[in-house]
Write a protein that holds these residues in place. Structure first.
Motif, short mmCIF file in Angstrom:
data_model
loop_
_atom_site.label_atom_id
_atom_site.label_comp_id
_atom_site.label_asym_id
_atom_site.label_seq_id
_atom_site.Cartn_x
_atom_site.Cartn_y
_atom_site.Cartn_z
N GLU A 22 -53.22 9.00 3.13
CA GLU A 22 -51.84 8.54 3.31
C GLU A 22 -51.06 8.42 2.00
OE1 GLU A 22 -49.41 4.69 5.15
OE2 GLU A 22 -51.60 4.75 5.29
N HIS A 23 -51.75 8.02 0.92
CA HIS A 23 -51.04 7.71 -0.32
C HIS A 23 -51.28 8.68 -1.47
CE1 HIS A 23 -49.43 3.91 1.09
NE2 HIS A 23 -50.61 3.65 1.61
N CYS A 24 -52.29 9.57 -1.36
CA CYS A 24 -52.56 10.45 -2.49
C CYS A 24 -53.20 11.77 -2.07
CB CYS A 24 -53.36 9.74 -3.56
SG CYS A 24 -54.85 8.93 -3.03
N LEU A 25 -53.22 12.69 -3.03
CA LEU A 25 -53.73 14.05 -2.84
C LEU A 25 -54.76 14.35 -3.91
CD1 LEU A 25 -50.22 15.81 -2.85
CD2 LEU A 25 -51.47 15.08 -0.81
N PHE A 26 -55.73 15.22 -3.58
CA PHE A 26 -56.62 15.79 -4.59
C PHE A 26 -56.24 17.25 -4.71
CE2 PHE A 26 -60.73 17.93 -5.70
CZ PHE A 26 -60.78 17.49 -7.01
N LEU A 27 -55.82 17.64 -5.91
CA LEU A 27 -55.35 19.00 -6.17
C LEU A 27 -56.30 19.75 -7.09
CD1 LEU A 27 -51.63 18.12 -7.08
CD2 LEU A 27 -52.49 18.93 -4.86
N HIS A 50 -43.73 9.28 -6.61
CA HIS A 50 -43.64 9.54 -8.04
C HIS A 50 -43.86 8.25 -8.83
CE1 HIS A 50 -42.57 11.94 -11.54
NE2 HIS A 50 -42.01 10.83 -12.00
N ARG A 51 -44.95 8.20 -9.55
CA ARG A 51 -45.28 7.09 -10.45
C ARG A 51 -45.55 7.72 -11.81
NH1 ARG A 51 -43.61 5.26 -6.42
NH2 ARG A 51 -44.75 4.09 -4.85
N GLU A 52 -44.89 7.21 -12.82
CA GLU A 52 -45.01 7.84 -14.14
C GLU A 52 -46.42 7.71 -14.71
OE1 GLU A 52 -43.04 7.45 -18.50
OE2 GLU A 52 -41.66 7.65 -16.81
N THR A 53 -47.01 6.54 -14.63
CA THR A 53 -48.35 6.34 -15.19
C THR A 53 -49.22 5.56 -14.20
OG1 THR A 53 -48.05 4.17 -16.25
CG2 THR A 53 -47.28 6.10 -17.48
N ALA A 54 -50.49 5.47 -14.52
CA ALA A 54 -51.43 4.70 -13.69
C ALA A 54 -51.00 3.24 -13.60
CB ALA A 54 -52.83 4.80 -14.28
N GLU A 60 -51.74 -0.42 -2.87
CA GLU A 60 -52.13 0.53 -1.82
C GLU A 60 -52.52 1.87 -2.42
OE1 GLU A 60 -49.20 -1.23 -1.72
OE2 GLU A 60 -49.74 -2.65 -0.12
N GLU A 61 -51.81 2.31 -3.46
CA GLU A 61 -52.14 3.57 -4.11
C GLU A 61 -53.46 3.49 -4.86
OE1 GLU A 61 -47.60 5.26 -4.67
OE2 GLU A 61 -48.42 3.85 -6.14
N TRP A 62 -53.73 2.34 -5.49
CA TRP A 62 -55.03 2.16 -6.15
C TRP A 62 -56.16 2.22 -5.13
CZ3 TRP A 62 -56.51 2.75 -10.89
CH2 TRP A 62 -55.62 2.52 -11.94
N THR A 63 -55.99 1.53 -4.02
CA THR A 63 -57.00 1.52 -2.97
C THR A 63 -57.20 2.93 -2.41
OG1 THR A 63 -56.50 -0.78 -2.44
CG2 THR A 63 -57.64 0.50 -0.75
N HIS A 101 -46.15 12.27 -14.15
CA HIS A 101 -46.45 11.79 -12.80
C HIS A 101 -47.93 11.43 -12.90
CE1 HIS A 101 -46.05 12.28 -8.20
NE2 HIS A 101 -47.27 11.81 -8.43
N ALA A 102 -48.27 10.19 -12.64
CA ALA A 102 -49.65 9.73 -12.80
C ALA A 102 -50.62 10.70 -12.13
CB ALA A 102 -49.81 8.34 -12.21
N HIS A 103 -51.70 11.04 -12.83
CA HIS A 103 -52.72 11.90 -12.26
C HIS A 103 -54.07 11.54 -12.86
CE1 HIS A 103 -50.85 14.04 -15.64
NE2 HIS A 103 -52.01 14.67 -15.83
#
Length: 132
Positions: A22-27, A50-54, A60-63, A101-103
């Motif tokens: 729901e909140h992230c992708l693996f590319l 879009h989040r600039e850094t970690a 929710e995105e961390w989880t 964009h945080a990655h």
């Protein structure tokens, strides 16, 4: 963000979504699929927003990143059978961040690499990295 390659995946035709939640992708970048390449299986986990850094990720995105990381490991273990991993965030220009964009880098490591056994600290402990 109309010019961000992680907000607009189709801006870089060489990347593809391998896993997602729901909140992230693996590319993966297509060259990461090369079985002879140094980065075989390597990819990045990125938040959909879009989040600039970690440091800007929501709880929710961390989880979601944590959850997806375990799925990614299972996928890479089955597909590439690495013997280790390097994981990391580059934050800020001085920290090596080139796409703002945080990655989260997920880099499988293999025992037949010339730098097998060398972790992230190996780079920083180099004589070339002395502060002047």
């Amino acid at each position: 963000m109309t010019n961000c390659v992680f907000c607009q995946i189709d801006l870089n035709p060489n990347q593809q979504i391998i896993l997602e939640n729901e909140h992230c992708l693996f590319l993966h970048l297509n060259q990461s699929k090369d079985t002879e390449g140094v980065l075989e299986g390597a990819g990045v986990i990125v938040p959909r927003g879009h989040r600039e850094t970690a440091f800007d990720l929501t709880q929710e995105e961390w989880t979601a990143t944590y959850s997806l990381l375990h799925e990614v490991k299972s996928y890479l273990d089955k597909k590439h059978n690495p013997q280790g991993y390097n994981l990391g965030w580059n934050v800020g220009e001085v920290g090596g961040q080139h796409i703002f964009h945080a990655h989260f880098h997920v880099i499988p490591r293999y025992d037949n690499e010339s730098l097998a056994g060398k972790g992230l600290r190996y780079l920083f402990k180099s004589e070339k990295n002395r502060r002047g």
